[in-house]
Design a protein around this motif. Structure first.
Motif, PDB file in Angstrom:
ATOM      1  N   ILE A   1       0.847  -1.203   0.000  1.00 23.37           N
ATOM      2  CA  ILE A   1       0.000   0.000   0.000  1.00 23.37           C
ATOM      3  C   ILE A   1       0.875   1.242   0.000  1.00 23.37           C
ATOM      4  N   LEU A   2       0.528   2.177  -0.856  1.00 27.07           N
ATOM      5  CA  LEU A   2       1.174   3.488  -0.879  1.00 27.07           C
ATOM      6  C   LEU A   2       0.141   4.525  -0.466  1.00 27.07           C
ATOM      7  N   VAL A   3       0.419   5.276   0.607  1.00 30.97           N
ATOM      8  CA  VAL A   3      -0.438   6.379   1.028  1.00 30.97           C
ATOM      9  C   VAL A   3       0.234   7.666   0.584  1.00 30.97           C
ATOM     10  N   ALA A   4      -0.497   8.508  -0.141  1.00 26.42           N
ATOM     11  CA  ALA A   4       0.154   9.660  -0.764  1.00 26.42           C
ATOM     12  C   ALA A   4      -0.800  10.833  -0.924  1.00 26.42           C
ATOM     13  N   THR A   5      -0.210  12.011  -1.062  1.00 31.24           N
ATOM     14  CA  THR A   5      -0.957  13.187  -1.498  1.00 31.24           C
ATOM     15  C   THR A   5      -0.882  13.231  -3.023  1.00 31.24           C
ATOM     16  N   ASP A   6      -1.308  14.340  -3.611  1.00 30.80           N
ATOM     17  CA  ASP A   6      -1.321  14.442  -5.069  1.00 30.80           C
ATOM     18  C   ASP A   6       0.071  14.486  -5.683  1.00 30.80           C
ATOM     19  N   VAL A   7       1.116  14.484  -4.846  1.00 31.87           N
ATOM     20  CA  VAL A   7       2.461  14.397  -5.391  1.00 31.87           C
ATOM     21  C   VAL A   7       2.644  13.096  -6.173  1.00 31.87           C
ATOM     22  N   ALA A   8       1.800  12.075  -5.871  1.00 30.52           N
ATOM     23  CA  ALA A   8       1.861  10.803  -6.594  1.00 30.52           C
ATOM     24  C   ALA A   8       0.771  10.700  -7.654  1.00 30.52           C
TER      25      ALA A   8
END
Length: 230
Positions: free
Chosen positions: A120-127
């Protein structure tokens, strides 16, 4: 154009008068899904209307038995850290990226996720933009983005290279400003529009506009669960 800027522009611009041309508004009817290796029709888009306090529990229910890799999007950097730590404590293999991390930290997390060391990758819109991560099974918008452009970029992380994908979005009453564009996007990508969204006043008018009754559009939704499937 962000809704706040559009409202400010309307307050300064005036219709044309005799002998003078007024301002003109050009509106693109359909938001293009411009991701290079995916098609919005290959992505099943589910909407779940839910209270803010219930999001975390509902996310954990969704993750049980879900096939990785999975990307979870949130809007705030601090929320990324809190949510990823919570998932890690519950035994999930999770990494995170946001704009507050160094470039080296972000590259390490992204490479580790691509290589399968994390599920799982938790991210903001940077991703959300321009990242081609092979085989992402589902995207979960833990927080709805503020614009339809960010929404399309986020869900475009799945359903790539001819594969099918799943995008699940948690929607709260505070997200009504995106309902109009979201409704049109669901139509353009041949998705079923949930009746609760289709019947909501905010889905019929751009946010900040005034209807025939003099009401400013963008009212809140009640807490409920619906699904929009292809």
């Amino acid at each position: 154009m962000p809704p706040a800027i559009e409202r400010m522009a309307r307050s300064f611009l005036r219709p044309g008068q005799e002998g003078h041309r007024g301002h003109r508004k050009i509106q693109i009817q359909r938001v293009k899904f411009s991701e290079s290796h995916c098609n919005s029709e290959d992505i099943e888009q589910n909407l779940e209307f839910i209270g803010e306090a219930k999001k975390k529990k509902r996310l954990e229910e969704m993750l049980v038995g879900a096939e990785p890799p999975i990307i979870v999007f949130v809007n705030q950097k601090k929320a990324v850290d809190v949510l990823s730590k919570s998932l890690d404590n519950n035994g999930y293999r999770v990494c995170s990226i946001h704009g507050g991390k160094s470039q080296e930290q972000r590259e390490w997390a992204m490479n580790s996720f691509k290589e399968g060391r994390y599920d799982i990758l938790v991210a903001t819109d940077v991703a959300g933009r321009g990242l081609d991560i092979e085989g992402v099974q589902r995207v979960i918008n833990f927080d709805m983005p503020k614009t339809i452009e960010d929404y399309t970029h986020r869900i475009g992380r799945t359903g790539r290279a001819g594969l099918k994908g799943l995008a699940i979005s948690f929607v709260t009453p505070e997200d009504s400003e995106i309902f109009y564009d979201l409704t049109n996007f669901l139509k353009s990508s041949n998705q079923v529009i949930p009746p609760e969204l289709a019947s909501h006043p905010a889905s019929k008018f751009k946010p900040g506009t005034v209807n025939e009754h003099g009401q400013v559009m963008g009212r809140k939704l009640v807490d409920q669960v619906v699904f929009a499937k292809k």
